[in-house]
Design a protein around this motif. Structure first.
Motif, PDB file in Angstrom:
ATOM      1  N   MET A   1       0.795  -0.865  -0.068  1.00 15.18           N
ATOM      2  CA  MET A   1      -0.333  -0.199  -0.074  1.00 15.18           C
ATOM      3  C   MET A   1       0.963   1.106   0.066  1.00 15.18           C
ATOM      4  SD  MET A   1      -3.092   0.580   2.063  1.00 15.18           S
ATOM      5  CE  MET A   1      -2.678  -0.237   3.563  1.00 15.18           C
ATOM      6  N   GLU A   2       0.342   2.365  -1.185  1.00 15.50           N
ATOM      7  CA  GLU A   2       1.095   3.526  -1.451  1.00 15.50           C
ATOM      8  C   GLU A   2       1.916   4.459   0.070  1.00 15.50           C
ATOM      9  OE1 GLU A   2       1.038   6.755  -4.354  1.00 15.50           O
ATOM     10  OE2 GLU A   2       1.263   4.659  -5.554  1.00 15.50           O
ATOM     11  N   ASP A   3       0.474   4.291   0.585  1.00 19.65           N
ATOM     12  CA  ASP A   3       0.597   5.392   2.193  1.00 19.65           C
ATOM     13  C   ASP A   3       0.587   4.815   3.361  1.00 19.65           C
ATOM     14  OD1 ASP A   3      -1.978   4.632   1.550  1.00 19.65           O
ATOM     15  OD2 ASP A   3      -2.711   6.656   1.716  1.00 19.65           O
ATOM     16  N   LEU A   4       0.468   3.484   2.879  1.00 21.82           N
ATOM     17  CA  LEU A   4       1.074   2.946   4.394  1.00 21.82           C
ATOM     18  C   LEU A   4       2.017   3.945   5.703  1.00 21.82           C
ATOM     19  CD1 LEU A   4       0.024   0.242   6.325  1.00 21.82           C
ATOM     20  CD2 LEU A   4       2.347  -1.136   5.381  1.00 21.82           C
ATOM     21  N   ILE A   5       2.048   3.175   6.644  1.00 17.83           N
ATOM     22  CA  ILE A   5       3.121   4.167   7.195  1.00 17.83           C
ATOM     23  C   ILE A   5       3.428   2.884   8.333  1.00 17.83           C
ATOM     24  CG2 ILE A   5       3.722   5.611   9.427  1.00 17.83           C
ATOM     25  CD1 ILE A   5       2.864   7.356   6.772  1.00 17.83           C
ATOM     26  N   THR A   6       4.671   2.685   8.464  1.00 17.12           N
ATOM     27  CA  THR A   6       5.232   1.744   9.275  1.00 17.12           C
ATOM     28  C   THR A   6       5.748   2.448  10.412  1.00 17.12           C
ATOM     29  OG1 THR A   6       5.520   0.038   7.407  1.00 17.12           O
ATOM     30  CG2 THR A   6       6.546   0.121   9.421  1.00 17.12           C
ATOM     31  N   ILE A   7       5.383   2.411  12.212  1.00 18.27           N
ATOM     32  CA  ILE A   7       6.194   2.639  12.699  1.00 18.27           C
ATOM     33  C   ILE A   7       6.701   2.296  13.353  1.00 18.27           C
ATOM     34  CG2 ILE A   7       5.776   3.960  15.126  1.00 18.27           C
ATOM     35  CD1 ILE A   7       3.307   4.938  13.674  1.00 18.27           C
ATOM     36  N   ALA A   8       8.102   2.241  13.472  1.00 19.54           N
ATOM     37  CA  ALA A   8       9.293   0.639  14.592  1.00 19.54           C
ATOM     38  C   ALA A   8       8.809   1.179  16.419  1.00 19.54           C
ATOM     39  CB  ALA A   8      10.394   1.408  13.986  1.00 19.54           C
ATOM     40  N   MET A   9       8.699   0.389  16.968  1.00 20.52           N
ATOM     41  CA  MET A   9       8.291   0.417  18.811  1.00 20.52           C
ATOM     42  C   MET A   9       8.850  -0.520  19.310  1.00 20.52           C
ATOM     43  SD  MET A   9       5.277   1.796  18.850  1.00 20.52           S
ATOM     44  CE  MET A   9       3.836   1.665  20.357  1.00 20.52           C
ATOM     45  N   PRO A  10       9.378   0.681  19.985  1.00 17.93           N
ATOM     46  CA  PRO A  10      10.433  -0.208  21.285  1.00 17.93           C
ATOM     47  C   PRO A  10      10.046  -0.614  22.442  1.00 17.93           C
ATOM     48  CG  PRO A  10      10.175   1.657  22.188  1.00 17.93           C
ATOM     49  CD  PRO A  10       9.363   1.781  20.946  1.00 17.93           C
ATOM     50  N   LYS A  11      10.570  -2.727  22.167  1.00 17.78           N
ATOM     51  CA  LYS A  11       9.612  -3.341  23.005  1.00 17.78           C
ATOM     52  C   LYS A  11      10.247  -2.945  24.290  1.00 17.78           C
ATOM     53  CE  LYS A  11      10.654  -7.052  21.106  1.00 17.78           C
ATOM     54  NZ  LYS A  11      10.406  -9.270  21.175  1.00 17.78           N
ATOM     55  N   GLY A  12       9.650  -3.266  25.905  1.00 13.18           N
ATOM     56  CA  GLY A  12      10.004  -3.297  26.840  1.00 13.18           C
ATOM     57  C   GLY A  12       8.967  -1.551  27.730  1.00 13.18           C
ATOM     58  N   PRO A  55      14.764  -1.912  21.538  1.00 10.83           N
ATOM     59  CA  PRO A  55      14.935   0.190  21.890  1.00 10.83           C
ATOM     60  C   PRO A  55      16.037  -0.144  21.033  1.00 10.83           C
ATOM     61  CG  PRO A  55      14.089  -1.394  23.899  1.00 10.83           C
ATOM     62  CD  PRO A  55      14.318  -2.223  23.062  1.00 10.83           C
ATOM     63  N   MET A  56      17.425  -1.003  21.106  1.00 10.13           N
ATOM     64  CA  MET A  56      18.898  -0.192  20.717  1.00 10.13           C
ATOM     65  C   MET A  56      18.354  -0.306  18.797  1.00 10.13           C
ATOM     66  SD  MET A  56      21.141   0.787  21.876  1.00 10.13           S
ATOM     67  CE  MET A  56      22.346   0.773  23.464  1.00 10.13           C
ATOM     68  N   ILE A  71      10.230   5.292  17.166  1.00 12.19           N
ATOM     69  CA  ILE A  71       9.824   5.813  19.257  1.00 12.19           C
ATOM     70  C   ILE A  71      11.353   5.373  19.307  1.00 12.19           C
ATOM     71  CG2 ILE A  71       8.813   6.252  20.951  1.00 12.19           C
ATOM     72  CD1 ILE A  71       5.975   6.279  19.068  1.00 12.19           C
ATOM     73  N   SER A  72      12.426   5.959  20.313  1.00 13.38           N
ATOM     74  CA  SER A  72      13.429   5.925  20.508  1.00 13.38           C
ATOM     75  C   SER A  72      13.857   6.916  21.480  1.00 13.38           C
ATOM     76  CB  SER A  72      14.663   6.396  19.432  1.00 13.38           C
ATOM     77  OG  SER A  72      15.574   4.737  19.222  1.00 13.38           O
ATOM     78  N   LEU A 182      10.458  11.063  18.953  1.00 15.35           N
ATOM     79  CA  LEU A 182       9.971  10.248  17.023  1.00 15.35           C
ATOM     80  C   LEU A 182      10.584  10.363  16.061  1.00 15.35           C
ATOM     81  CD1 LEU A 182       7.246   9.199  15.951  1.00 15.35           C
ATOM     82  CD2 LEU A 182       6.752  11.618  15.150  1.00 15.35           C
ATOM     83  N   ILE A 183      11.054   9.852  15.620  1.00 12.46           N
ATOM     84  CA  ILE A 183      12.123   9.890  14.480  1.00 12.46           C
ATOM     85  C   ILE A 183      11.652   9.544  13.009  1.00 12.46           C
ATOM     86  CG2 ILE A 183      13.911   9.263  16.098  1.00 12.46           C
ATOM     87  CD1 ILE A 183      14.324   6.823  14.650  1.00 12.46           C
ATOM     88  N   VAL A 184      12.572   9.919  12.129  1.00  9.64           N
ATOM     89  CA  VAL A 184      11.593   9.719  10.627  1.00  9.64           C
ATOM     90  C   VAL A 184      12.831   9.627   9.722  1.00  9.64           C
ATOM     91  CG1 VAL A 184      11.575  11.818   9.693  1.00  9.64           C
ATOM     92  CG2 VAL A 184      10.297  10.337   8.698  1.00  9.64           C
ATOM     93  N   ASN A 185      12.801   8.305   9.020  1.00 11.57           N
ATOM     94  CA  ASN A 185      13.392   8.253   7.600  1.00 11.57           C
ATOM     95  C   ASN A 185      13.571   9.131   6.508  1.00 11.57           C
ATOM     96  OD1 ASN A 185      13.469   6.994   4.675  1.00 11.57           O
ATOM     97  ND2 ASN A 185      14.882   6.068   5.901  1.00 11.57           N
ATOM     98  N   PRO A 186      14.320   9.662   6.448  1.00 12.39           N
ATOM     99  CA  PRO A 186      14.212  11.480   5.543  1.00 12.39           C
ATOM    100  C   PRO A 186      13.846  11.538   4.284  1.00 12.39           C
ATOM    101  CG  PRO A 186      16.986  10.853   6.512  1.00 12.39           C
ATOM    102  CD  PRO A 186      15.722   9.572   6.906  1.00 12.39           C
ATOM    103  N   VAL A 187      13.514   9.799   3.566  1.00 12.93           N
ATOM    104  CA  VAL A 187      12.904   9.492   2.363  1.00 12.93           C
ATOM    105  C   VAL A 187      11.636  10.234   2.577  1.00 12.93           C
ATOM    106  CG1 VAL A 187      12.817   8.661   0.009  1.00 12.93           C
ATOM    107  CG2 VAL A 187      15.766   8.781   1.154  1.00 12.93           C
TER     108      VAL A 187
END
Ligand code: ATP
Ligand code: PRP
Length: 216
Positions: A1-12, A55-56, A71-72, A182-187
């Motif tokens: 899906m083109e406009d899907l947003i994936t978010i990496a969450m830290p376990k823990g 998390p790391m 999220i980091s 909250l961090i983001v990939n530059p592209v």
């Protein structure tokens, strides 16, 4: 899906506070979100995908673009120095990084040793202070190192201060205050800017409201 947003969450320990923040920002997360053992959780109707990482490792997923956002802890960002942008201070999971050790001890003049989970950050910190130290990387129970003579000092997270206190250690220097970001990939930031800005605005409102309530 083109406009899907994936978010990496830290376990823990950050996970629950981060999930609460997302819910408050209007995310309809499934009720089992916090208890699941699944590593990929889709919230289809909102076109969001969550991946659950150590998390790391969160900045690594974001740098490589397999997650748009993450999220980091600031500690992790300072240690990993990945090519990501920091978008927002979420003001959760606060703690700080400190240099600690046994009381009334000096660092060994010849080859002072510093044990830590944060080898890059610690090396940078002592270099900037003009001190040459040997860094010993550990993966946990960092406070053990000075107690049994593995190191002169440690660089570690302090939150309540209980671990230092119960092990008879003292803080020598506070290095930096830590919160989650909250961090983001530059592209992704360029390609999916509308959806990302919308999310940032919602989160900013929630964070500001919380701060206003805290001040009451
Ligand atoms: N008391 C604390 N100790 C450690 N990290 C804390 C503390 N309070 C908040 N944090 C934040 O939580 C993050 C660490 O979370 P967590 O302890 O779940 O991960 P971890 O260190 O990878 O855990 P583990 O290696 O034990 O699985 C840190 O990056 C920091 O930003
Ligand atoms: O100031 P406090 O509230 O005592 O918290 C600080 C302690 O918590 C963390 O350890 P953690 O519980 O993650 O265990 P670990 O030693 O296995 O990393 C951190 O590394 C400190 O040891």
């Amino acid at each position: 899906m083109e406009d899907l947003i994936t978010i990496a969450m830290p376990k823990g320990r950050i996970f629950e506070e981060a999930a609460e923040l997302l819910r408050e920002a209007g995310f309809r997360l499934p009720p089992e979100f916090e208890d699941s053992r699944k590593l990929i959780i889709d919230v289809e109707e909102e076109r969001f995908r969550f991946i659950l990482a150590k998390p790391m490792d969160v900045p690594t997923y974001v740098e490589h673009g397999v997650a748009d956002l993450g999220i980091s802890g600031k500690d992790v960002l300072l240690e990993e120095e990945r090519d990501v942008y920091e978008l927002l201070d979420l003001k959760i999971s606060d703690c700080y990084l400190a240099v600690a050790g046994l009381p009334r001890t000096k660092m060994n003049d010849v080859a002072p040793k510093v044990a830590t989970k944060y080898p890059n950050l610690a090396a940078r910190f002592f270099r900037e202070q003009g001190e040459q130290v040997e860094i010993i990387k550990l993966n946990g129970s960092i406070e053990l190192a000075p107690l049994i003579g593995l190191s002169d000092r440690i660089v570690d997270i302090v939150s309540t201060g209980r671990t230092l206190l119960e092990n008879g250690l003292i803080e020598y220097e506070r290095i930096v205050d830590i919160t989650s970001r909250l961090i983001v990939n530059p592209v992704s930031y360029r390609m999916k800017d509308a959806r990302i800005h919308e999310l940032v605005e919602k989160l900013t409102d929630v964070i500001e409201n919380k701060l206003a309530l805290d001040r009451l």
